[in-house]
Design a protein around this motif. Structure first.
Motif, mmCIF file in Angstrom:
data_model
loop_
_atom_site.group_PDB
_atom_site.id
_atom_site.type_symbol
_atom_site.label_atom_id
_atom_site.label_comp_id
_atom_site.label_asym_id
_atom_site.label_seq_id
_atom_site.Cartn_x
_atom_site.Cartn_y
_atom_site.Cartn_z
ATOM 1 N N ALA A 118 0.841 -1.197 0.000
ATOM 2 C CA ALA A 118 0.000 0.000 0.000
ATOM 3 C C ALA A 118 0.876 1.247 0.000
ATOM 4 O O ALA A 118 1.832 1.328 0.769
ATOM 5 C CB ALA A 118 -0.919 -0.005 1.225
ATOM 6 N N PRO A 119 0.590 2.218 -0.858
ATOM 7 C CA PRO A 119 1.447 3.398 -0.952
ATOM 8 C C PRO A 119 1.331 4.303 0.264
ATOM 9 O O PRO A 119 0.313 4.338 0.947
ATOM 10 C CB PRO A 119 0.938 4.097 -2.212
ATOM 11 C CG PRO A 119 -0.499 3.688 -2.302
ATOM 12 C CD PRO A 119 -0.539 2.278 -1.790
ATOM 13 N N LEU A 120 2.420 5.034 0.514
ATOM 14 C CA LEU A 120 2.470 6.062 1.559
ATOM 15 C C LEU A 120 2.200 5.491 2.950
ATOM 16 O O LEU A 120 1.736 6.214 3.834
ATOM 17 C CB LEU A 120 1.468 7.185 1.260
ATOM 18 C CG LEU A 120 1.556 7.832 -0.118
ATOM 19 C CD1 LEU A 120 0.486 8.897 -0.270
ATOM 20 C CD2 LEU A 120 2.934 8.415 -0.358
ATOM 21 N N LEU A 121 2.499 4.226 3.157
ATOM 22 C CA LEU A 121 2.246 3.612 4.452
ATOM 23 C C LEU A 121 3.424 3.810 5.398
ATOM 24 O O LEU A 121 3.246 3.999 6.600
ATOM 25 C CB LEU A 121 1.967 2.116 4.266
ATOM 26 C CG LEU A 121 1.350 1.375 5.447
ATOM 27 C CD1 LEU A 121 0.003 1.983 5.828
ATOM 28 C CD2 LEU A 121 1.189 -0.097 5.123
ATOM 29 N N LYS B 87 -4.920 3.318 11.414
ATOM 30 C CA LYS B 87 -6.230 3.140 10.805
ATOM 31 C C LYS B 87 -6.119 2.446 9.446
ATOM 32 O O LYS B 87 -6.899 1.557 9.123
ATOM 33 C CB LYS B 87 -6.921 4.496 10.641
ATOM 34 C CG LYS B 87 -7.338 5.136 11.953
ATOM 35 C CD LYS B 87 -8.013 6.473 11.709
ATOM 36 C CE LYS B 87 -8.409 7.136 13.018
ATOM 37 N NZ LYS B 87 -9.036 8.460 12.788
ATOM 38 N N ARG B 88 -5.138 2.858 8.655
ATOM 39 C CA ARG B 88 -4.973 2.253 7.330
ATOM 40 C C ARG B 88 -4.562 0.790 7.446
ATOM 41 O O ARG B 88 -5.002 -0.051 6.658
ATOM 42 C CB ARG B 88 -3.932 3.023 6.527
ATOM 43 C CG ARG B 88 -4.375 4.423 6.114
ATOM 44 C CD ARG B 88 -3.348 5.059 5.207
ATOM 45 N NE ARG B 88 -3.274 4.354 3.923
ATOM 46 C CZ ARG B 88 -2.234 4.454 3.089
ATOM 47 N NH1 ARG B 88 -1.191 5.199 3.424
ATOM 48 N NH2 ARG B 88 -2.242 3.804 1.955
ATOM 49 N N LEU B 89 -3.721 0.469 8.424
ATOM 50 C CA LEU B 89 -3.316 -0.920 8.625
ATOM 51 C C LEU B 89 -4.516 -1.796 8.965
ATOM 52 O O LEU B 89 -4.651 -2.922 8.470
ATOM 53 C CB LEU B 89 -2.271 -1.013 9.738
ATOM 54 C CG LEU B 89 -0.860 -0.551 9.383
ATOM 55 C CD1 LEU B 89 0.006 -0.489 10.637
ATOM 56 C CD2 LEU B 89 -0.228 -1.472 8.357
ATOM 57 N N GLU B 90 -5.399 -1.298 9.808
ATOM 58 C CA GLU B 90 -6.590 -2.066 10.183
ATOM 59 C C GLU B 90 -7.516 -2.291 9.002
ATOM 60 O O GLU B 90 -8.209 -3.307 8.924
ATOM 61 C CB GLU B 90 -7.338 -1.329 11.302
ATOM 62 C CG GLU B 90 -6.561 -1.274 12.616
ATOM 63 C CD GLU B 90 -7.225 -0.386 13.646
ATOM 64 O OE1 GLU B 90 -8.291 0.191 13.316
ATOM 65 O OE2 GLU B 90 -6.704 -0.248 14.759
ATOM 66 N N MET B 91 -7.535 -1.340 8.064
ATOM 67 C CA MET B 91 -8.433 -1.445 6.921
ATOM 68 C C MET B 91 -7.817 -2.231 5.763
ATOM 69 O O MET B 91 -8.513 -2.982 5.086
ATOM 70 C CB MET B 91 -8.821 -0.035 6.448
ATOM 71 C CG MET B 91 -9.577 0.777 7.495
ATOM 72 S SD MET B 91 -9.754 2.515 7.047
ATOM 73 C CE MET B 91 -10.879 2.377 5.677
ATOM 74 N N ILE B 92 -6.501 -2.069 5.531
ATOM 75 C CA ILE B 92 -5.857 -2.693 4.375
ATOM 76 C C ILE B 92 -5.276 -4.056 4.711
ATOM 77 O O ILE B 92 -5.383 -4.998 3.927
ATOM 78 C CB ILE B 92 -4.753 -1.770 3.827
ATOM 79 C CG1 ILE B 92 -5.321 -0.402 3.445
ATOM 80 C CG2 ILE B 92 -4.092 -2.408 2.606
ATOM 81 C CD1 ILE B 92 -4.277 0.589 3.024
#
Length: 274
Positions: free
Chosen positions: A178-181, A243-248
């Protein structure tokens, strides 16, 4: 209750049929002669078949309506997740841009010869964010190049006052992520470490690739933060990453934060990154 009522209805329908043709039809239609060829249990069978067929039709219609409703719900949930991800990703861009513009402004005031070089680095970074990172997954090699540009930009800002290292272990060629992680984790190390440090400041970054595991380790000294930053030391970037980790990557990531007295360390491991 449904079964009892269904049985009563079936028996009542069969009884009514016999009663109607044996007794009442002579009064309703005088002059006509009707003969009933079926017995009570024959009529019960007809009623059972009729109820069975109509029930199946009703259940089939309900199943299609439920399937359609579930499809609409899944679509809405997917759109909601995509909207949230875009919002989280959108918070990264201005956050980084404002910090970089402040640095360029300071260098411009001092007439630094490095100002054009920093502007070009910032241009490359923003080009990646706007045009190449607007997808679900990017090649890890592109993400690394983006991080290297950012780190070089930070090195120009620090004037060699800090020890900055970026080590890569493994082959990132066939890995997509995932970009910009990783960016907010690295940005925080510069923002809360080198920015407020007086001496012996450092940022150690290590990116490891092993099989389908990608691990980023970022460690930095803890500088002196201002009053605004003290309210939320970890910043908006780290909250967005969580938050992004939980979603992706639900169930496929591990984020470990070590907040020491003098150092701050973040270790992020993502599995199934290929």
């Amino acid at each position: 209750m449904y079964g009892i009522l269904l049985a009563i209805t079936t028996l009542a329908t069969a009884g009514f049929n016999l009663l109607f043709f044996d007794k009442w039809v002579s009064y309703i239609l005088p002059g006509y002669y009707f003969i009933s060829y079926y017995e009570f249990f024959d009529i019960v069978k007809f009623v059972v078949v009729f109820v069975g067929i109509t029930t199946l039709l009703k259940l089939s219609r309900g199943w299609f309506e439920l399937s359609e409703a579930r499809h609409r719900l899944n679509q809405l949930q997917k759109e909601k997740v995509e909207t949230e991800l875009k919002a989280l990703k959108g918070q990264i861009n201005p956050h980084f841009l404002f910090n970089s513009l402040n640095s360029i402004y300071s260098l411009a005031l001092s007439h630094s010869d490095r100002t054009p070089e920093i502007v070009l680095k910032l241009s490359d970074i923003m080009r990646y964010i706007i045009y190449e990172a607007n997808v679900d997954r990017v090649k890890l090699t592109k993400e690394i190049k983006y991080l290297e540009d950012y780190i070089e930009l930070q090195k120009l800002r620090t004037d060699n006052r800090a020890t900055i290292t970026f080590e890569i272990t493994g082959d990132p060629e066939n890995i997509r992520i995932a970009p910009l992680l990783f960016f907010p984790l690295i940005e925080n190390s510069f923002k809360h470490g080198i920015k407020g440090a007086t001496s012996q400041s450092f940022v150690f970054i290590n990116l490891q690739m092993t099989g389908d595991h990608v691990t980023l380790i970022v460690e930095n000294n803890k500088g002196i933060t201002d009053n605004v930053e003290k309210k939320e030391y970890k910043g908006i970037g780290l909250a967005n990453v969580q938050k992004r980790l939980e979603m992706i990557y639900p169930g496929a990531h591990q984020l470990k934060i070590t907040d020491g007295n003098e150092t701050f360390k973040v270790e992020l491991t993502i599995t199934h990154a290929k």
